[in-house]
Design a protein around this motif. Structure first.
Motif, PDB file in Angstrom:
ATOM      1  N   SER A   1       4.678 -14.088  -0.884  1.00 51.94           N
ATOM      2  CA  SER A   1       4.908 -13.003   0.078  1.00 51.94           C
ATOM      3  C   SER A   1       3.548 -12.599   0.635  1.00 51.94           C
ATOM      4  N   ILE A   2       3.548 -11.923   1.779  1.00 56.39           N
ATOM      5  CA  ILE A   2       2.277 -11.489   2.369  1.00 56.39           C
ATOM      6  C   ILE A   2       1.522 -10.584   1.390  1.00 56.39           C
TER       7      ILE A   2
ATOM      8  N   PHE B   1       9.891  -5.874   6.741  1.00 54.16           N
ATOM      9  CA  PHE B   1       9.262  -6.157   8.022  1.00 54.16           C
ATOM     10  C   PHE B   1       8.523  -7.491   7.972  1.00 54.16           C
TER      11      PHE B   1
ATOM     12  N   ILE C   1       0.187  -3.243   2.943  1.00 52.12           N
ATOM     13  CA  ILE C   1       1.140  -4.314   3.228  1.00 52.12           C
ATOM     14  C   ILE C   1       2.458  -4.084   2.481  1.00 52.12           C
TER      15      ILE C   1
ATOM     16  N   GLU D   1       6.440  -4.775   3.232  1.00 52.04           N
ATOM     17  CA  GLU D   1       7.380  -5.503   2.368  1.00 52.04           C
ATOM     18  C   GLU D   1       8.597  -4.641   2.062  1.00 52.04           C
TER      19      GLU D   1
ATOM     20  N   PHE E   1       1.303 -17.592   7.617  1.00 52.23           N
ATOM     21  CA  PHE E   1       0.176 -16.665   7.713  1.00 52.23           C
ATOM     22  C   PHE E   1      -1.163 -17.398   7.725  1.00 52.23           C
TER      23      PHE E   1
ATOM     24  N   VAL F   1       4.956  -8.958   9.012  1.00 46.71           N
ATOM     25  CA  VAL F   1       3.593  -8.619   9.438  1.00 46.71           C
ATOM     26  C   VAL F   1       3.157  -9.640  10.485  1.00 46.71           C
ATOM     27  N   LEU F   2       2.771  -9.161  11.664  1.00 42.44           N
ATOM     28  CA  LEU F   2       2.387 -10.066  12.748  1.00 42.44           C
ATOM     29  C   LEU F   2       0.878 -10.180  12.899  1.00 42.44           C
ATOM     30  N   ASP F   3       0.166  -9.083  12.651  1.00 44.79           N
ATOM     31  CA  ASP F   3      -1.255  -9.052  12.997  1.00 44.79           C
ATOM     32  C   ASP F   3      -1.954  -7.970  12.178  1.00 44.79           C
ATOM     33  N   VAL F   4      -3.036  -8.347  11.542  1.00 41.94           N
ATOM     34  CA  VAL F   4      -3.887  -7.368  10.866  1.00 41.94           C
ATOM     35  C   VAL F   4      -5.296  -7.546  11.421  1.00 41.94           C
ATOM     36  N   GLU F   5      -5.914  -6.451  11.812  1.00 41.21           N
ATOM     37  CA  GLU F   5      -7.311  -6.511  12.266  1.00 41.21           C
ATOM     38  C   GLU F   5      -8.101  -5.450  11.510  1.00 41.21           C
TER      39      GLU F   5
ATOM     40  N   ARG G   1      -2.048 -14.080  20.707  1.00 38.46           N
ATOM     41  CA  ARG G   1      -2.712 -12.793  20.903  1.00 38.46           C
ATOM     42  C   ARG G   1      -3.666 -12.801  22.094  1.00 38.46           C
TER      43      ARG G   1
ATOM     44  N   ILE H   1      -2.174 -11.307  -0.023  1.00 39.15           N
ATOM     45  CA  ILE H   1      -3.267 -10.347   0.103  1.00 39.15           C
ATOM     46  C   ILE H   1      -3.853 -10.017  -1.271  1.00 39.15           C
TER      47      ILE H   1
ATOM     48  N   ARG I   1       4.831 -17.723  12.664  1.00 37.81           N
ATOM     49  CA  ARG I   1       6.162 -18.152  12.240  1.00 37.81           C
ATOM     50  C   ARG I   1       6.879 -19.044  13.246  1.00 37.81           C
TER      51      ARG I   1
ATOM     52  N   ASP J   1      -8.663 -10.549   9.227  1.00 41.40           N
ATOM     53  CA  ASP J   1      -7.719 -10.955  10.265  1.00 41.40           C
ATOM     54  C   ASP J   1      -6.522 -11.637   9.629  1.00 41.40           C
ATOM     55  N   VAL J   2      -5.336 -11.189   9.986  1.00 45.69           N
ATOM     56  CA  VAL J   2      -4.106 -11.874   9.578  1.00 45.69           C
ATOM     57  C   VAL J   2      -3.325 -12.183  10.848  1.00 45.69           C
ATOM     58  N   GLU J   3      -2.892 -13.424  10.975  1.00 50.16           N
ATOM     59  CA  GLU J   3      -2.039 -13.793  12.115  1.00 50.16           C
ATOM     60  C   GLU J   3      -0.807 -14.508  11.583  1.00 50.16           C
ATOM     61  N   ASN J   4       0.338 -14.156  12.138  1.00 44.89           N
ATOM     62  CA  ASN J   4       1.597 -14.771  11.716  1.00 44.89           C
ATOM     63  C   ASN J   4       2.051 -15.745  12.796  1.00 44.89           C
TER      64      ASN J   4
ATOM     65  N   GLN K   1       7.607 -17.441   6.756  1.00 41.96           N
ATOM     66  CA  GLN K   1       6.577 -17.015   7.696  1.00 41.96           C
ATOM     67  C   GLN K   1       5.410 -17.999   7.583  1.00 41.96           C
TER      68      GLN K   1
ATOM     69  N   ASN L   1       8.158 -12.488   3.882  1.00 45.31           N
ATOM     70  CA  ASN L   1       8.009 -11.053   4.131  1.00 45.31           C
ATOM     71  C   ASN L   1       8.059 -10.248   2.841  1.00 45.31           C
TER      72      ASN L   1
END
Lengths: 437, 437
Positions: free
Chosen positions: B334-335, A347, A339, A343, B408, A349-353, A424, B339, B356, B351-354, B406, B313
């Protein structure tokens, strides 16, 4: 098992042999009685490893049972020196001794390795400092531009014929597949992975994509074929690129794909999408800030980026044996380090899987095919090589099952980009895997 | 606009007034000609802010146009002192001056604020050091157990009647909604958020859930009602808890829900799920390691955790005015810092979803209702309060639109847990929002 020194095929050039350790087996083999302190060493080793359910059988047949439990596995050591090597640095020696046939396993290798991973992970919390210092992994070697070439050549230029023996027959994917359903074939799951990645990037016909590290070029071909995009794919493995180009020509997709033999650091231009599947493991932590800068300058204002990489739950060095014998320079980032790249590039972050168990299943499919072809592999290289690769595959299955490794797909975009998908849901409106492959 | 000092309703107790700045307006109002260095100051301020398209109108009617572009907004300063206050610390003064009616805006307030956010964000890269030091935000105040009580009381105990004027009428959600479709009503989107969270936690009947920070208790009731789980919800806002309990009784769900008036740090027991929606912003960075420990000990081996929070971010202090006047102690992580909580707890991020832009839309819905009810709000408190809250809502819309904030949602589990969903398809098999609300 025999120690072959003769070259069995043209593939067995000195360089390819260099990465498997050849120990003078004859000198160390013995039938002598183990000393009492050798038995004590084994018992100590077991306790330090968290007392896993395994039995040791020593060179003379003596057996050391696990404390207070049934043994599920047997480890056989062929000679006293193997014991000392193992105790001094199990992280490195376990794979080396197994490869050399000086450590034999009774029981399923992936299951044993998973049991060991879980047991050691839990036991590590209580280790004395000196042991933590002794049994540590080493820092990965350099991944500078010239060293990266060597690192990649070492592994990925082993020969396309070798990888064709056990990778999927659809697109030669040497990265985690996506088992949308648990019963997919390897081919279906690899194509589903490519589709899943394309959907996450929200590709549309006419877009441009740049790919850092393209393997045998399957993603680029999939994107061109199914999404009508123009792809620039970078790779420094010559063997892989030769295959990729031939395959693109064969599929009449070469007008849409430019396979570039160059380091990802030399990517130029701006694209609608930046994608990298399974390269971050080879980038090296010290190069993350430069990678962030590279993606920042390569991505159009509304562009999407996706990084897919093996990772960790927290920072940890790569297993010593894997770094030394299999993947020189490899370092899977923790999710936090991953991540940090986002930073650093400002950027969003939109999606983590996390596809951890999908990689365990992928590797299981690979290992099944590898084992079916092990005689061919031994003919191409030698028995030592075959055993080393079996250990690598089994150990990797175990690491993903035990949670020592993770697989992250991270989607991000410029912090200023508001052209985002509503949600999503569009990733899941129809199956990602084809029905018949 | 008048400066009211009389208490208009019972709600306007001294404490509630303490958080809006009362400036002696009369003393600073003037019609005098601006000095030439005052005009220079305005021009300088505009350049430092990246030359946004706005016109300044000074106290005597003099106008200062933006350089080389059409003005889209007008800022009117009522007195010279307002200019000096603004220049000295815009981050804090902009909101204060607006609240006091000494800075008036022509044009849509959220649009102006978004323009300013984007412009300042881009300009900041080129700021001289002294300016970066001057125009900085301050560290948030303490979020220790006793201070947290005050911080939360300051904002969340303003009175349920106040929040009922502009929050959704379904479950009084004071956090980001989930606009599964862009045209959902606020009520639909808030219920969709609750459903989306439940799906991510993979709740099944009979499970137990612990919630840290429950607002008016809507999530707990939704979980109990739709998923048949038993919920323990912690909150230190007494006003919110009174509402939550009454509502649970009314819906005959009180046998499934225990609303606990206590700090989240005192959570006890082990649960199948840990959830926290919109509390992390108030936790304070220094308490993240303890939060990680808390979640670790509260989650069963196969349990799922979800944290939903405003974030960034990259690390950045909360806007000074928001921290001082609206949310004492607030710090959106921050993300990467987010984390880090997962890394500290040895968790596996799944799973992370933003979301915003969903928060920009939620706030837009809130602001529409707030504006419709502004006379009532002014009667309950006073005009100063109403303007401060309008600025807070508009500034928040802008911050989410401009990417300065954002939202999250992070799902994670113990690193050793292999009882994971195959994929995320089950989150999308049917609409999350109810059809008619």
């Amino acid at each position: 098992m025999t120690q072959s020194t003769a070259q069995k095929t043209e593939r067995t050039d000195p360089e390819h042999k260099a990465h498997v350790l050849t120990l003078p087996l004859e000198e160390t083999q013995t039938d002598r009685q183990p000393h009492h302190y050798e038995r004590w060493l084994v018992a100590k080793l077991m306790r330090m490893a968290g007392s896993p359910p395994l039995r040791f059988r020593l060179w003379n047949g003596d057996v050391i049972e696990p404390e207070g439990q049934e043994a599920r596995f047997v480890l056989r050591l062929t000679d006293p020196k193997a014991l000392y090597t193992l105790v001094a640095n199990p992280n490195l020696a376990f794979g080396d001794l197994y490869s050399a046939g000086r450590l034999e396993v009774e029981g399923e290798l992936p299951d044993l390795m998973e049991t060991l991973y879980r047991s050691v992970h839990a036991a590590r919390q209580k280790w004395p400092r000196w042991l933590d210092a002794l049994w540590r992994n080493h820092n990965p070697r350099s991944t500078g531009i010239s060293e990266a070439r060597e690192n990649i050549h070492h592994h990925y230029d082993l020969g396309n014929e070798f990888y064709q023996l056990w990778l999927d027959r659809a697109e030669m994917q040497y990265t985690c597949a996506y088992y949308e359903q648990p019963d997919l074939t390897l081919e279906q799951a690899q194509l589903a992975k490519l589709e899943h990645v394309c959907r996450k990037l929200r590709l549309k016909p006419g877009m441009t994509v740049v790919e850092a590290g393209c393997g045998w070029g399957g993603l680029a071909r999939y994107m061109a074929r199914h999404y009508g995009v123009k792809v620039h794919s970078y790779n420094i493995s010559r063997e892989q690129l030769a295959y990729a180009r031939a395959e693109a020509r064969r599929q009449e997709l070469d007008h849409l794909i430019d396979y570039v033999e160059d380091d990802y650091r030399n990517i130029e231009g701006q694209y609608d999408a930046f994608v990298s599947i399974g390269m971050l493991e080879h980038v090296g932590k010290e190069n993350y800030p430069a990678l962030a800068e590279l993606i920042k300058r390569s991505l159009k204002p509304g562009g999407m980026a996706l990084l897919h990489s093996i990772g960790r739950n927290r920072p940890m060095l790569m297993n010593a044996w894997i770094e030394k014998r299999i993947f020189p320079g490899a370092y899977p980032p923790s999710i936090g380090e991953f991540i940090e790249i986002c930073e650093q590039g400002d950027f969003s972050v939109l999606d983590v899987e996390n596809l951890r168990l999908h990689y365990a299943q992928t590797l299981t499919h690979w290992m099944e095919r590898f084992n079916e072809n092990q005689d061919t592999v031994s003919e191409m290289y030698d028995e030592h090589f075959t055993r080393a690769w079996r250990m690598y595959l089994a150990g990797s299955i175990a690491a993903f099952r035990a949670g020592s490794l993770q697989l992250f797909q991270v989607v991000f975009t410029h912090g200023t980009n508001n052209d985002l998908p509503q949600n999503r849901k569009d990733l899941y409106t129809r199956p990602a895997a084809p029905e018949n492959v």
